[in-house]
Structures are given as C-alpha cells and as structure tokens.
Write an enzyme that holds these catalytic residues in place. Structure first.
Site, PDB file in Angstrom:
ATOM      1  N   ASP A  46       0.820  -1.216   0.000  1.00  0.00           N
ATOM      2  CA  ASP A  46       0.000   0.000   0.000  1.00  0.00           C
ATOM      3  C   ASP A  46       0.852   1.264   0.000  1.00  0.00           C
ATOM      4  OD1 ASP A  46       1.032  -0.074   2.512  1.00  0.00           O
ATOM      5  OD2 ASP A  46      -0.874   0.170   3.569  1.00  0.00           O
ATOM      6  N   GLU A  48       3.201   2.155   2.061  1.00  0.00           N
ATOM      7  CA  GLU A  48       3.781   2.568   3.340  1.00  0.00           C
ATOM      8  C   GLU A  48       5.289   2.316   3.300  1.00  0.00           C
ATOM      9  OE1 GLU A  48       2.197   0.808   6.829  1.00  0.00           O
ATOM     10  OE2 GLU A  48       0.183   1.659   6.575  1.00  0.00           O
ATOM     11  N   ARG A 105       9.968  26.614  -1.749  1.00  0.00           N
ATOM     12  CA  ARG A 105       9.308  27.706  -2.460  1.00  0.00           C
ATOM     13  C   ARG A 105       8.028  28.157  -1.763  1.00  0.00           C
ATOM     14  NH1 ARG A 105       9.602  25.199  -8.507  1.00  0.00           N
ATOM     15  NH2 ARG A 105       9.689  23.252  -7.298  1.00  0.00           N
ATOM     16  N   LYS A 203      11.098  40.291 -14.662  1.00  0.00           N
ATOM     17  CA  LYS A 203       9.953  39.595 -15.259  1.00  0.00           C
ATOM     18  C   LYS A 203       8.673  39.932 -14.504  1.00  0.00           C
ATOM     19  CE  LYS A 203      10.673  35.370 -12.542  1.00  0.00           C
ATOM     20  NZ  LYS A 203      11.253  34.035 -12.536  1.00  0.00           N
ATOM     21  N   THR A 234      10.323  23.897 -14.780  1.00  0.00           N
ATOM     22  CA  THR A 234       9.869  23.575 -16.142  1.00  0.00           C
ATOM     23  C   THR A 234      10.716  24.263 -17.204  1.00  0.00           C
ATOM     24  OG1 THR A 234       8.269  25.389 -16.116  1.00  0.00           O
ATOM     25  CG2 THR A 234       7.500  23.229 -15.356  1.00  0.00           C
ATOM     26  N   GLY A 236      10.653  27.173 -18.423  1.00  0.00           N
ATOM     27  CA  GLY A 236       9.992  28.162 -19.269  1.00  0.00           C
ATOM     28  C   GLY A 236      10.592  29.544 -19.112  1.00  0.00           C
ATOM     29  N   THR A 237      10.734  29.998 -17.859  1.00  0.00           N
ATOM     30  CA  THR A 237      11.308  31.312 -17.585  1.00  0.00           C
ATOM     31  C   THR A 237      12.758  31.382 -18.049  1.00  0.00           C
ATOM     32  OG1 THR A 237       9.872  31.614 -15.668  1.00  0.00           O
ATOM     33  CG2 THR A 237      11.849  32.975 -15.758  1.00  0.00           C
TER      34      THR A 237
END
Length: 335
Positions: A46, A48, A105, A203, A234, A236-237
């Site tokens: 399960d 654990e 974050r 930005k 990701t 992107g920035t």
C-alpha cells in the site's frame, strides 16, 4: 556510552549516486574506508515506507543523506522515518543532509488562506529527532529561521565560480545575469567571485508558471551572458530569458542553476533553446533524459558535502568551504 570514533552515513533512495559519491570522497579525505550504513528502505504493497537498520548505531554521530525532490512526499517521509528509526536505536546525534530542500518555495503566504509549508516541514523534521540540517542553496535564506536547530546552508556559487573560470578562460566579455529581481544577491555573489559585471532580467508574471513580460536591465550587447538561479523547474522562464538576452545582442547565453528539478517539458525546452549550456549540480539525481541532453552538464557537489560532513563531525568551520582557497584544492582536477 561508547566514544564516537567515526561519522556514520545512511542514505535514503532519493539520490543514491550522490550518497555513494559522498562516501567515496570521505574515504579519500580520511584515508580509510567510509561506507553507507547497511539498511533497507522499502515499501509495503500500500506504499507505506518501512526502514530497517542492520548495523549498531548506539551512541553514533549519524548523517542521513536524502534530497526531498520528486517524489517530494515519499522522499520526505523516508527521511522522517529513517530519523525515527535511528533515534529509537539510540543514535547520539542525527544530522539530515538535504542537498535539495523541497517545499522551500512555500516559504511565505503569497495570498490569503495559503500555507507556509516550509515551516511545517521544518517542524516535522525537528519532531522526527533530527538535531541539525545541512543543505545547499535554500530558495529563501530566511528558511533557516524556521528551524530551532543549527542549519548549515552551503552555496553552489563557489563551485560555479571555479567552473566558470575553468571553462571561460577570458572573462573580459562575461556578464552575470539574474533572471529576476529576487535573485540579485545570488547572482551578485557569483559576479563578485569571477570579477564580472551584473545585469538583471525583470519579469512580470500574470500567474504562477507563466511570464507575461521581460525587461533587461543593463547592457548585454556583445556579452557572453551567464544566467544564475537556484531552481530550474519547467525551464519556461529560463529559456525565455535566454531568448530575450539574445534579442538584446548577447553573443552567447549559458546558465548555472543549483537544483535541476527539470520537470515536465524542461529537458526538451532546454535542448531546443538558444542556450549554449545549462550547468546544474547533482543535488537532485539526474534522469536519463537529463544526462543524455547535449547542452546540459552536471557538476559534482560530493566533494563539498563530504568535507562539510567531516567538519560538522569534527566541530570545525563549515563556512570555510565558502572560500576559494579552501574549496579550490578539494575540486582540483574535477572541474
């Protein structure tokens, strides 16, 4: 209680490669074999998590090596359960070595009715019996204050500085760039170490994960730009910032990022981007896609972490590793 003779290190499953590299470096520094404590960390059907330590740790100075990276929740629970197992086995002191501190974050309330999860994680770590934390490049320095215990926050900038000086040779046209205003202190630290000027990409976000507009502050025309940040998720920035810099006349764009989370389309974006190279550390175990990407390079953190662990065990200065004179010999022949 027996006298503590040697530090003992135990590893979770999040970054076994780095744990083994740290043990190898510690063996080299000490002139004797330092291995990982024999243990099993597994899951029941399960999911654990179960931990069993096969060696005697009574009265020992224990170091748990575990990044709380993807899957963050599983790796965090492994860390907490390993600590509980060691505490119940009468370890004298437990230090958590967390190269990448997940949930960092979420260090403040950005909107109404949102959590401060970094503080919650700090509380959980303390309750699990951990008495000291060793990490690298916390997303926000104030997270150290979330802990009522010593926190040693190492910095990647000294390693990056050694690598930049080795790779770029001629520094006359190098410009360090912060990808946002919040990261200026981090970028300034690297710029100071390599003797380069500093620029900023300002930005504006419409919502999380999307960047609406970018403005370059500083003259980057004719410069080889080095973007410096702590986390690339990701990408992107990062890729958009590289495009903006090239549009403003930069001759090359490189990036030095401490923690390569690189989730979702990140690797594909980086491979297709205008960035010449992305340099990350091994604080997060790299996937096959990352290691095979032609413009991604990984620099090791094991030499720094191994020395930091030995300094903690010896009761000597960890901050000495921030100095080039101290760190340089450790990385000689590696970068």
């Amino acid at each position: 209680m027996p006298t503590v003779i040697e530090p003992k290190i135990i590893s979770g499953n999040s970054n076994l490669r780095l744990s083994q590299a740290i043990a190898k470096r510690m063996s080299l520094y000490r002139g004797m074999s330092v291995g990982l404590v024999d243990a099993r960390v597994e899951r029941f059907n399960d999911q654990e998590i179960f931990v069993e330590v096969f060696e005697n740790v009574r009265g020992e100075d224990m170091f748990i090596l575990q990044s709380t990276s993807n899957p963050a929740n599983d790796n965090l629970m492994e860390l907490l359960i390993m600590s509980d197992a060691l505490r119940r086995s009468s370890a004298a002191r437990i230090t958590a070595v967390i190269p990448y501190f997940g949930y960092a974050r979420q260090d403040r309330r950005t909107k109404a009715r949102t959590p401060i999860t970094a503080k919650l994680v700090a509380n959980m770590i303390a309750e699990a019996g951990i008495e000291r934390v060793l990490t690298m490049d916390l997303h926000a320095a104030q997270i150290q204050g979330f802990f009522d215990m010593p926190v040693d926050n190492l910095y990647a900038s000294p390693i990056f500085a050694l690598d930049v000086l080795n790779q770029f040779k001629d520094m006359s046209d190098v410009m360090v760039v912060s990808p946002d205003v919040g990261g200026v202190a981090r970028a300034r630290e690297l710029a100071k170490r390599i003797g380069a000027p500093l620029s900023i990409v300002d930005k504006r976000r419409e919502k999380a994960g999307e960047v609406a507009e970018m403005t370059v502050i500083g003259e980057v025309a004719g410069k080889r730009c080095i973007i410096v940040d702590d986390i690339c998720d990701t990408a992107g920035t990062l890729c958009k910032a590289a495009e903006v810099l090239m549009d403003h006349g930069a001759t090359e764009v490189h990036a030095y990022i401490t923690h390569g989370v690189l989730s979702g389309p990140a690797v594909e974006r980086i491979t297709k981007s205008v960035m010449k190279t992305l340099v990350i550390t091994d604080s997060i175990q790299a996937t096959e896609a990352v290691t095979s990407a032609p413009n991604i390079r990984i620099v090791p953190t094991a030499p720094m972490f191994a020395q930091a662990i030995l300094n903690i065990w010896n009761g000597t200065s960890v901050s000495s590793l921030f100095e080039t004179d101290t760190l340089g010999p450790i990385y000689e022949g590696i970068l």
